[in-house]
Design an enzyme around this catalytic site. Structure first.
Site, PDB file in Angstrom:
ATOM      1  N   SER A   7       0.626  -1.292   0.457  1.00 12.55           N
ATOM      2  CA  SER A   7      -0.123   0.093  -0.441  1.00 12.55           C
ATOM      3  C   SER A   7       1.164   1.590   0.091  1.00 12.55           C
ATOM      4  CB  SER A   7      -1.119   0.029   1.337  1.00 12.55           C
ATOM      5  OG  SER A   7      -2.158   1.017   0.955  1.00 12.55           O
ATOM      6  N   HIS A  32      -1.092  -1.456  -4.867  1.00 10.23           N
ATOM      7  CA  HIS A  32      -2.567  -0.928  -3.589  1.00 10.23           C
ATOM      8  C   HIS A  32      -2.277   0.469  -3.385  1.00 10.23           C
ATOM      9  CE1 HIS A  32      -5.875  -1.756  -1.822  1.00 10.23           C
ATOM     10  NE2 HIS A  32      -5.871  -1.256  -0.221  1.00 10.23           N
ATOM     11  N   ASP A  34      -4.639   3.804  -1.865  1.00  9.96           N
ATOM     12  CA  ASP A  34      -5.984   3.703  -1.061  1.00  9.96           C
ATOM     13  C   ASP A  34      -6.520   5.585  -1.568  1.00  9.96           C
ATOM     14  OD1 ASP A  34      -6.589   1.668   0.754  1.00  9.96           O
ATOM     15  OD2 ASP A  34      -4.157   2.342   1.353  1.00  9.96           O
ATOM     16  N   MET A  36      -8.864   8.250  -0.638  1.00 10.21           N
ATOM     17  CA  MET A  36     -10.486   8.335   0.420  1.00 10.21           C
ATOM     18  C   MET A  36     -10.724  10.276   0.257  1.00 10.21           C
ATOM     19  SD  MET A  36      -7.677   7.516   3.373  1.00 10.21           S
ATOM     20  CE  MET A  36      -6.717   6.181   3.250  1.00 10.21           C
ATOM     21  N   HIS A  65      -8.131   1.019  -4.636  1.00  9.83           N
ATOM     22  CA  HIS A  65      -9.325   1.240  -3.129  1.00  9.83           C
ATOM     23  C   HIS A  65     -10.328   2.164  -3.167  1.00  9.83           C
ATOM     24  CE1 HIS A  65      -9.695  -0.493   0.896  1.00  9.83           C
ATOM     25  NE2 HIS A  65     -11.383   0.321   0.674  1.00  9.83           N
ATOM     26  N   MET A  67     -12.395   4.325  -0.929  1.00  4.67           N
ATOM     27  CA  MET A  67     -13.161   4.725   0.112  1.00  4.67           C
ATOM     28  C   MET A  67     -13.536   5.882  -0.330  1.00  4.67           C
ATOM     29  SD  MET A  67      -9.657   3.031   2.007  1.00  4.67           S
ATOM     30  CE  MET A  67      -8.768   3.461   1.266  1.00  4.67           C
ATOM     31  N   MET A 138     -12.047  -5.821   4.553  1.00  7.82           N
ATOM     32  CA  MET A 138     -11.227  -4.623   5.645  1.00  7.82           C
ATOM     33  C   MET A 138     -11.017  -5.662   6.361  1.00  7.82           C
ATOM     34  SD  MET A 138     -10.451  -2.405   3.824  1.00  7.82           S
ATOM     35  CE  MET A 138      -9.714  -1.774   5.410  1.00  7.82           C
ATOM     36  N   ASP A 176      -6.921  -6.697   3.608  1.00  5.75           N
ATOM     37  CA  ASP A 176      -6.169  -4.828   4.076  1.00  5.75           C
ATOM     38  C   ASP A 176      -6.532  -4.433   5.422  1.00  5.75           C
ATOM     39  OD1 ASP A 176      -5.772  -2.643   2.951  1.00  5.75           O
ATOM     40  OD2 ASP A 176      -7.466  -1.660   2.309  1.00  5.75           O
TER      41      ASP A 176
HETATM   42  C1  DX5 Z   1      -6.449   1.359   5.228  1.00  2.88           C
HETATM   43  C2  DX5 Z   1      -6.276   1.255   3.683  1.00  2.88           C
HETATM   44  C3  DX5 Z   1      -4.904   0.263   3.968  1.00  2.88           C
HETATM   45  C4  DX5 Z   1      -3.997   0.622   4.146  1.00  2.88           C
HETATM   46  C5  DX5 Z   1      -3.350  -0.484   4.848  1.00  2.88           C
HETATM   47  O1  DX5 Z   1      -7.775   2.260   4.824  1.00  2.88           O
HETATM   48  O2  DX5 Z   1      -7.413   0.728   3.315  1.00  2.88           O
HETATM   49  O3  DX5 Z   1      -4.679  -0.200   2.469  1.00  2.88           O
HETATM   50  O4  DX5 Z   1      -2.975   1.564   3.574  1.00  2.88           O
HETATM   51  O5  DX5 Z   1      -2.239   0.103   5.580  1.00  2.88           O
HETATM   52  P1  DX5 Z   1      -1.302  -0.629   7.052  1.00  2.88           P
HETATM   53  O6  DX5 Z   1      -0.815  -2.236   6.456  1.00  2.88           O
HETATM   54  O7  DX5 Z   1      -0.416  -0.158   7.579  1.00  2.88           O
HETATM   55  O8  DX5 Z   1      -2.726  -1.029   7.853  1.00  2.88           O
HETATM   56 ZN    ZN Z   2      -6.940  -0.090   1.417  1.00  6.27          ZN
END
Ligand code: DX5
Ligand code: ZN
Length: 217
Positions: A7, A32, A34, A36, A65, A67, A138, A176
């Site tokens: 990630s 990956h 993220d 947001m 991903h 969010m 998650m 994740d």
């Molecule tokens: C959380 C994200 C994850 C995050 C994981 O909202 O979706 O992908 O980056 O990071 P770690 O492995 O540090 O929990």
């Molecule tokens: Zn994620």
């Protein structure tokens, strides 16, 4: 065979290019990303222009991903930006719009995924399993990297593994949040075959060994 999806949220924001090059050099095949929106989760991160920039620069499989609230508004942008997998939250919109967003992603030649937050049961995504290439569970509340892994999500992973085997065996099952070398084993035992790791991967002293250990079966 399992897959590690590092990630990029845990990489150095001022040195994304350096960290991306290194991620590939260490043997990772996926990345990956993220996204947001400050509404679906109380945090902000990357937008589709970042995905586009990463795509131009890297051959890694881009596992994006989302969010964000009502992802149907933006899926086209992320497909055009170069996502390989585009995963949306079942909690983010109505079933009609969720289905339409998955169809839109597929029509654009990108692999759709569906994701559940910790409090959402496996049954909530049953109807989408035949339509997607990835189910994501998650193992932390979404929004931030570096949180503690929720081992109590393992029964849900196991249940989804059974549902996937019955309905769409080629579909990946990803976990994740808080994944590290210690808990990777139980994730795999319960049926996950794509493991996201942010903090644990980017902090690892030996990243090559980290990739190898996650990807060994
Ligand atoms: C959380 C994200 C994850 C995050 C994981 O909202 O979706 O992908 O980056 O990071 P770690 O492995 O540090 O929990
Ligand atoms: Zn994620």
């Amino acid at each position: 065979m399992s897959i590690l999806s590092p990630s990029i949220l845990a990489a150095d924001a001022m040195n994304l290019q350096r960290d991306l090059t290194d991620t590939a050099l260490q043997g990772a095949k996926w990345l990956h990303i993220d996204v947001m929106d400050g509404l679906f989760v109380p945090n902000l991160s990357f937008g589709y222009t970042t995905v586009q920039g990463i795509r131009r620069f890297s051959d890694l499989v881009l596992d994006v991903h989302l969010m964000i609230e009502k992802p149907i508004r933006y899926v086209e942008h992320f497909c055009k930006a170069g996502a390989d997998y585009l995963t949306i939250h079942v909690e983010a919109d109505s079933p009609e719009n969720t289905k339409a967003a998955i169809e839109k992603i597929r029509a654009m030649g990108v692999k759709p995924g569906i994701v559940v937050k910790p409090k959402t049961p496996a049954e909530a995504i049953a109807q989408y399993i035949p339509m997607v290439d990835m189910v994501l569970v998650m193992t932390v509340e979404p929004g931030f990297g570096g949180q503690k892994f929720m081992a109590d999500m393992m029964p849900k992973v196991k249940k989804l593994r059974q549902m996937i085997d019955e309905m769409n065996p080629a579909c990946y099952l990803e976990v994740d949040g808080g994944v590290d070398l210690e808990n990777a084993g139980i994730c795999k035992e319960n049926g996950a075959n794509v493991l996201v790791a942010g903090s644990a991967f980017y902090k690892a002293a030996d990243k090559k060994a980290f990739v190898a250990q996650i990807e060994q079966d």
